[in-house]
Motif scaffolding. Structure first.
Motif, PDB file in Angstrom:
ATOM      1  N   LEU A 118      -0.522   4.239   0.373  1.00 46.17           N
ATOM      2  CA  LEU A 118      -1.659   3.577  -0.265  1.00 46.17           C
ATOM      3  C   LEU A 118      -1.235   2.904  -1.565  1.00 46.17           C
ATOM      4  N   ALA A 119      -0.325   3.543  -2.297  1.00 41.32           N
ATOM      5  CA  ALA A 119       0.129   2.986  -3.570  1.00 41.32           C
ATOM      6  C   ALA A 119       0.786   1.626  -3.392  1.00 41.32           C
ATOM      7  N   VAL A 120       1.422   1.398  -2.233  1.00 43.53           N
ATOM      8  CA  VAL A 120       2.154   0.149  -2.028  1.00 43.53           C
ATOM      9  C   VAL A 120       1.460  -0.764  -1.018  1.00 43.53           C
ATOM     10  N   ASP A 121       0.169  -0.580  -0.825  1.00 44.06           N
ATOM     11  CA  ASP A 121      -0.563  -1.560  -0.021  1.00 44.06           C
ATOM     12  C   ASP A 121      -0.962  -2.734  -0.887  1.00 44.06           C
ATOM     13  N   GLY A 122      -0.691  -3.938  -0.414  1.00 44.16           N
ATOM     14  CA  GLY A 122      -0.953  -5.129  -1.200  1.00 44.16           C
ATOM     15  C   GLY A 122      -2.421  -5.353  -1.500  1.00 44.16           C
ATOM     16  N   LEU A 123      -3.293  -5.150  -0.515  1.00 43.44           N
ATOM     17  CA  LEU A 123      -4.719  -5.378  -0.737  1.00 43.44           C
ATOM     18  C   LEU A 123      -5.283  -4.378  -1.731  1.00 43.44           C
ATOM     19  N   HIS A 124      -4.980  -3.108  -1.550  1.00 40.83           N
ATOM     20  CA  HIS A 124      -5.478  -2.092  -2.476  1.00 40.83           C
ATOM     21  C   HIS A 124      -4.938  -2.344  -3.879  1.00 40.83           C
ATOM     22  N   PHE A 125      -3.687  -2.767  -3.969  1.00 31.50           N
ATOM     23  CA  PHE A 125      -3.067  -3.077  -5.254  1.00 31.50           C
ATOM     24  C   PHE A 125      -3.812  -4.213  -5.960  1.00 31.50           C
ATOM     25  N   VAL A 126      -4.058  -5.304  -5.257  1.00 28.69           N
ATOM     26  CA  VAL A 126      -4.738  -6.451  -5.864  1.00 28.69           C
ATOM     27  C   VAL A 126      -6.162  -6.091  -6.265  1.00 28.69           C
ATOM     28  N   MET A 127      -6.869  -5.381  -5.390  1.00 27.30           N
ATOM     29  CA  MET A 127      -8.256  -5.038  -5.691  1.00 27.30           C
ATOM     30  C   MET A 127      -8.352  -4.052  -6.851  1.00 27.30           C
ATOM     31  N   SER A 128      -7.258  -3.331  -7.137  1.00 21.45           N
ATOM     32  CA  SER A 128      -7.227  -2.435  -8.294  1.00 21.45           C
ATOM     33  C   SER A 128      -6.988  -3.190  -9.592  1.00 21.45           C
ATOM     34  N   ARG A 129      -6.704  -4.483  -9.501  1.00 26.05           N
ATOM     35  CA  ARG A 129      -6.346  -5.260 -10.686  1.00 26.05           C
ATOM     36  C   ARG A 129      -7.306  -6.411 -10.953  1.00 26.05           C
ATOM     37  N   VAL A 130      -8.445  -6.410 -10.284  1.00 22.75           N
ATOM     38  CA  VAL A 130      -9.479  -7.415 -10.545  1.00 22.75           C
ATOM     39  C   VAL A 130     -10.824  -6.708 -10.646  1.00 22.75           C
TER      40      VAL A 130
END
Length: 557
Positions: free
Chosen positions: A184-196
């Motif tokens: 989960l830490a390295v999923d791109g979608l979850h990563f981006v959504m955690s930064r907007v």
């Protein structure tokens, strides 16, 4: 208990107290004692479990908080949610902001001028929990890009922690829990959504938190059922319905979390319904394993009614409480509806504030289902059928035609650069996840393994309802609620591939060695895949050919 045959003698009234027998399952395999099946022991590596959890959570935090304030601009729908959140913080309800000339409010805020709000209230088309959470970051760090992105990054990170602990509890394996969290830490979608500063990362958190509480409740209740086998209290009652557990704290906590999820986005309602049915199935299975006759109907009374109260009713009360700010401010949008429209019939017993709130909800529902939204179009609209394979991700930000030698562009002469934020999942994880979910469905049905039901129910209830709204623009980033359940399925399937752990006195079997190689290779490839797409997730300046190499399909552009 799902997946096992009842193995406790039950001979009706006057029978001897329930006793354990080994018995065999539907496949002829010898079953362990009932007590052990009801409540398998947790891993003994308490300290090691928390060290692994905190290490992976810290890794996720570093990724999500690094350079969080950049780009210094409103990204995608931050232009709505960040300002709505600040309006709630400053006035207690949402106000409209100046909009002429177009974009003037955004420019003034970025320049430090926060006097951009009109006196007129605003109709916001989502509940207020997510915006209040964004507002908390703005309160702590100011009305700036870091301030309105702080809470999404924090709760995106905490979702990783919850997934680790939940999967560890489900599997009784720190290793499998750690794998789920790392993926989960390295999923791109979850990563981006955690930064907007959008709402969906909060929705994902509260849904995972609610499911985590339900898994903890499953352990809590079954442990008490297991203890009741020997406590000698009320054997007649136990044979009739099993142990009565009317007050279940973890289910109340789940109800609160579901209410906060619903208070973030209404799409949580489908997840509440799905897991409501699943936990009832767990209760029936537990009663059946205890030897209760007619377990379905008796569980409907002793478990189903309390579950409805502690999950659904608590969720509704919590959801209503999230509108306290709106209820307390007479100037909020539509708050004066009741005073202008006298009540008729049964609505006369409803207080005016709540009649106005009901009408507000009707207006929001009309927005989401009416002609305006159905006639709208968007270039990044994505049909949900393509979400599992990332058929159409969404671009949140793009700066094109950056000339060589400017803004960090190192392209060769004749080639320009660009910088983008693409909300795209890590491809190998999503594609492998789609296969893992199919395997999970088979294992849930064929082996009646309750653990696989959690990712299946979570994934389907976050995904399938969107097919009924495909006549309006919907977007791939809604699928961020699906990825925590995807990594759960992947981790469970990888656990099957890995095989049983060796004991201290056993050498590793060839099965375990091969399984370790397969699991390790998959995890490493996913991490490398994430590293490869990192530049298009973080607004890095790339030469056009390098960006195009990361756009694996035309539909990604």
């Amino acid at each position: 208990m799902a997946g096992v045959t009842a193995v406790i003698d039950d001979q009706g009234a006057g029978a001897a107290p329930a006793r354990e027998t080994l018995g065999r399952d539907a496949f002829g395999r010898e079953l362990p004692p009932v007590r052990q099946r009801l409540y398998p022991p947790m891993p003994r590596d308490f300290e090691g479990g928390w060290i692994a959890t905190l290490a992976i959570t810290a890794f996720a935090a570093i990724l999500r908080f690094w350079n969080l304030g950049n780009p210094v601009k409103f990204v995608f729908d931050e232009t709505y949610y960040a300002k709505d959140a600040y309006s709630l913080l400053k006035f207690g309800y949402a106000r409209q902001f100046i909009d002429k000339p177009e974009g003037i409010a955004d420019k003034q805020i970025l320049a430090g001028n926060l006097d951009v709000f009109k006196d007129t209230p605003s109709l916001t088309v989502h509940p207020e929990v997510g915006k209040w959470m964004i507002a908390a970051g703005e309160h702590l760090f100011g009305m700036n890009t870091f301030g309105w992105r702080f809470m999404p990054a924090l709760f995106g990170t905490l979702t990783v922690l919850l997934v680790i602990r939940t999967v560890r509890r489900m599997t009784r394996s720190t290793l499998i829990g750690a794998i789920a969290g790392l993926l989960l830490a390295v999923d791109g979608l979850h990563f981006v959504m955690s930064r907007v500063a959008l709402l969906d990362i909060f929705l994902a958190f509260w849904l995972v938190a609610a499911v985590s509480c339900l898994v903890a409740d499953r352990d809590w209740t079954r442990r008490r059922h297991a203890e009741s086998l020997d406590d000698g209290t009320g054997p007649g009652v136990r044979r009739a319905v099993g142990r009565l557990l009317l007050l279940r704290p973890w289910r109340i906590a789940a109800g609160v979390c579901f209410g906060l999820a619903l208070g973030t986005k209404w799409s949580a309602v489908w997840v509440i319904a799905g897991f409501g049915l699943l936990v009832f199935a767990w209760d029936v299975g537990a009663r059946r394993a205890l030897g209760v006759r007619h377990a379905f109907w008796r569980s409907a009374v002793v478990d189903g009614i309390p579950a409805f109260l502690s999950i659904v009713l608590v969720a509704l009360v919590t959801y209503t409480a999230t509108w306290t700010g709106w209820l307390l401010h007479d100037n909020a949008y539509d708050h004066d509806y009741a005073s202008k429209n006298p009540a008729h019939g049964v609505m006369k017993v409803v207080p005016d504030d709540f009649r106005s709130l009901i009408h507000y909800h009707q207006e929001v529902l009309a927005f989401h289902t009416g002609d305006y939204i159905k006639n709208a179009t968007h270039p990044y609209s994505s049909h949900p059928a393509g979400w599992p394979i990332i058929a159409r991700p969404i671009g949140f930000d793009a700066v094109n035609d950056i000339k060589p030698g400017t803004s960090g562009c190192e392209a060769k002469a004749g080639t320009n650069c660009l910088s983008v934020i693409s909300a795209v999942g890590t491809p190998l994880l999503w594609w492998g996840g789609a296969l893992a979910l199919l395997a999970a469905l088979v294992l849930w049905i064929a082996q009646r393994d309750w653990r696989f039901g959690i990712p299946i129910v979570g994934y389907l209830t976050c995904w399938v309802p969107w097919f009924f709204f495909d006549d309006r623009p919907i977007f791939f980033f809604y699928a961020v609620t699906m990825i925590p359940f995807t990594v759960m399925a992947v981790a469970l399937v990888l656990g099957k591939i890995l095989g049983p752990a060796k004991t201290a006195f056993q050498a590793a079997t060839p099965r375990r060695l091969i399984g370790s190689a397969v699991v390790g290779a998959f995890v490493v490839l996913v991490v490398l895949n994430f590293a490869y797409i990192w530049p298009i997730l973080t607004d890095k300046v790339l030469p056009h050919p390098d960006w195009l190499n990361r756009m694996w399909f035309k539909s990604w552009i």
